[in-house]
Design an enzyme around this catalytic site. Structure first.
Site, PDB file in Angstrom:
ATOM      1  N   LYS A   1       0.853  -1.183   0.000  1.00  0.00           N
ATOM      2  CA  LYS A   1       0.000   0.000   0.000  1.00  0.00           C
ATOM      3  C   LYS A   1       0.886   1.229   0.000  1.00  0.00           C
ATOM      4  O   LYS A   1       1.695   1.432   0.894  1.00  0.00           O
ATOM      5  CB  LYS A   1      -0.914  -0.011   1.233  1.00  0.00           C
ATOM      6  CG  LYS A   1      -2.207   0.823   1.076  1.00  0.00           C
ATOM      7  CD  LYS A   1      -2.028   2.314   0.927  1.00  0.00           C
ATOM      8  CE  LYS A   1      -1.430   2.957   2.157  1.00  0.00           C
ATOM      9  NZ  LYS A   1      -1.385   4.484   2.002  1.00  0.00           N
TER      10      LYS A   1
ATOM     11  N   GLU B   1       8.511   0.924  11.600  1.00  0.00           N
ATOM     12  CA  GLU B   1       9.642   1.859  11.520  1.00  0.00           C
ATOM     13  C   GLU B   1       9.033   3.245  11.522  1.00  0.00           C
ATOM     14  O   GLU B   1       8.381   3.655  10.563  1.00  0.00           O
ATOM     15  CB  GLU B   1      10.477   1.589  10.261  1.00  0.00           C
ATOM     16  CG  GLU B   1      11.834   2.269  10.265  1.00  0.00           C
ATOM     17  CD  GLU B   1      11.817   3.628   9.603  1.00  0.00           C
ATOM     18  OE1 GLU B   1      11.772   4.633  10.357  1.00  0.00           O
ATOM     19  OE2 GLU B   1      11.852   3.696   8.373  1.00  0.00           O
TER      20      GLU B   1
ATOM     21  N   CYS C   1      13.005  10.611   8.331  1.00  0.00           N
ATOM     22  CA  CYS C   1      12.893  10.177   9.724  1.00  0.00           C
ATOM     23  C   CYS C   1      14.251  10.074  10.400  1.00  0.00           C
ATOM     24  O   CYS C   1      14.334  10.134  11.631  1.00  0.00           O
ATOM     25  CB  CYS C   1      12.172   8.830   9.790  1.00  0.00           C
ATOM     26  SG  CYS C   1      12.949   7.523   8.811  1.00  0.00           S
TER      27      CYS C   1
ATOM     28  N   GLU D   1       8.895  15.953  16.024  1.00  0.00           N
ATOM     29  CA  GLU D   1       9.412  15.779  14.666  1.00  0.00           C
ATOM     30  C   GLU D   1       8.758  16.793  13.733  1.00  0.00           C
ATOM     31  O   GLU D   1       7.542  16.780  13.537  1.00  0.00           O
ATOM     32  CB  GLU D   1       9.132  14.352  14.172  1.00  0.00           C
ATOM     33  CG  GLU D   1       9.775  14.033  12.851  1.00  0.00           C
ATOM     34  CD  GLU D   1       9.609  12.582  12.450  1.00  0.00           C
ATOM     35  OE1 GLU D   1      10.542  12.016  11.858  1.00  0.00           O
ATOM     36  OE2 GLU D   1       8.534  12.009  12.720  1.00  0.00           O
TER      37      GLU D   1
END
Length: 480
Positions: free
Chosen positions: A179, A253, A287, A387
């Site tokens: 996906k 992750e 990330c 973040e």
């Protein structure tokens, strides 16, 4: 104009349940660069059914590992042959600067080769002697495919995220429903074309661009055995809750807020030159970006000045211009998110060294932000804890190495990090004390044969190499 009006389901192109096509806008100027079909729950049902049938019949998992490896090598070779096309597709749809998408192509090769080498050496089946010599019992330990894998990936680095999941999942004998984000419909449509050319058995792999709701439908599907997810920590928590209720295997992750520790003996010029890539890769939409810069108080202003000079030297603009270092954010909402954090940093009392919330001159049509450096940052500030996912760096002072380690570890995340020193052995000592899944010393690249993943809110499980391959298998012990 690129158009994908069909979906890649079970190894062939099929009409979507919803014929409406999504217009894909360029992050650079909002022009329409392509149109693509989007999967809905009915398409997920077809893809999962095809995957389940191919797994249950054993057409792929029953294929000897050497043959599976050979087909995946064929896929990797096809991608290498089309590396320039892949780079341009990602730059056009993501806004990632061309230097970054081109530089990533050899990395994709190393990533794939590490998985395939691990598969060649993998202990698919081992027979052990009994621990008691008098016992007639011996054990056969097998590593078998988990089943149907739902691989869900983010938009920021689509080929890397896709191949880090489909290569180990497929080489282990699983069937896969990949996906992908709607924003990556063009590059992932091309990925599907490459998979079609490989000649995998019917039903083994599907590639579905889809929205978040359809993604949740996929990971909740009762016929999915394992979820492999890369994305935000918030989404990871939701997926983990779904997996927990259904006892699905899951690997996550997730996000990061990584620290780069510049030790007092470091060459500041070399460190800042390395942080150009370690902190600002992919427009900061990464990330693993090391966006918290920890500098010794004795050299603090030297580090701040060097970062200011670096950031102001970087060209911001058209991602397809080879001279551009930082392109636009992928979407207007991401642009606004980054600008909001920059304004928040000012309100929190951090010193704005360079940049700011303003849009760069002449780039108002695109999703651009001004690369920004903050100094006098306390690690408790939101710009140091959350973040941002953009080209925003915060510089934090420390008095001694114990404090540097404490600050580096004072984060809900633990994905990546770096240490800079003229003494590699001492840098290694510091790296051992940082609670994060990956630490680089003096800008060393990530090792694709070593496990990659995060501590704390940065995820569960590992990718890459033999360890990553193992997450797509189950142990079976047969006693004789």
């Amino acid at each position: 104009m690129i158009v994908y009006d069909r979906l890649f389901i079970g190894g062939s192109w099929a009409d979507p349940s919803d014929p409406a096509l999504l217009d894909l806008a360029s992050p650079h100027d909002q022009s329409v660069i392509g149109r693509a079909a989007q999967a809905r729950p009915a398409d997920v049902d077809r893809a999962v059914a095809a995957a389940r049938a191919s797994f249950d019949t054993g057409v792929w998992r029953g294929t000897p590992p050497a043959q599976r490896i050979a087909l995946l090598r064929r896929f990797n070779a096809l991608r290498e042959e089309n590396a320039e096309k892949v780079a341009h597709l990602i730059s056009s749809e993501n806004g990632s600067a061309l230097w970054f998408t081109r530089a990533g192509q050899p990395g994709l090769t190393r990533q794939a080769n590490a998985y395939l080498k691990a598969a060649e050496e993998f202990a698919w089946e081992e027979t052990s002697a009994p621990s008691d010599p008098a016992s007639p019992v011996r054990s056969v330990v097998r590593r078998e495919a988990v089943g149907v894998v739902a691989a869900v990936i983010p938009w920021n680095s689509p080929f890397s995220s896709a191949t880090s999941k489909i290569i180990p999942a497929l080489v282990a004998g699983n069937s896969v429903v990949l996906k992908v984000s709607p924003e990556n419909s063009l590059s992932m449509g091309f990925l599907a074309e490459l998979l079609e050319r490989v000649g995998l058995p019917e039903g083994v792999v599907s590639v579905l661009p889809a929205d978040r709701e359809t993604s949740e439908y996929l990971v909740s599907h009762p016929e999915v055995d394992k979820i492999a997810f890369t994305g935000s920590t918030r989404a990871g928590r939701r997926i983990a809750s779904i997996a927990g209720k259904q006892l699905k295997r899951v690997s996550l992750e997730l996000g990061g807020k990584s620290a780069a520790v510049i030790l007092p003996d470091a060459d500041v010029d070399e460190a800042v030159a390395g942080l150009k890539f370690g902190s600002l890769l992919n427009n900061g939409e990464s990330c693993i970006a090391q966006t918290r810069i920890l500098a010794p108080r004795s050299r603090y202003e030297e580090v701040v000045a060097a970062l200011k000079e670096l950031v102001e030297s970087l060209k911001v603009g058209d991602p397809n211009d080879p001279g551009t270092f930082i392109g636009p954010m992928i979407r207007p909402d991401q642009q606004q998110r980054v600008r909001t954090y920059i304004q928040l940093g000012i309100e929190e009392g951090a010193r704005l060294v360079t940049g700011g919330p303003q849009i760069p001159d002449g780039l108002e049509k695109g999703n651009y932000v001004t690369p920004t450096v903050f100094a006098d940052v306390d690690n408790s500030m939101r710009i140091a804890q959350e973040e941002i996912f953009g080209p925003v760096l915060v510089v934090i002072a420390y008095d001694d190495e114990d404090e540097a380690v404490r600050i580096a570890n004072d984060s809900p995340y633990g994905l990546s990090g770096g240490v800079w020193s003229s003494d590699e052995e001492h840098a290694l000592e510091i790296a051992r004390r940082i609670r994060t899944g990956t630490v680089t010393v003096n800008g060393a690249p990530v090792a694709f044969d070593g496990p990659f993943g995060g501590f704390k809110a940065s995820g569960i499980g590992r990718e890459y190499g033999a360890v990553g391959l193992g997450t797509y298998t189950e142990y079976k012990t047969i006693t004789i």
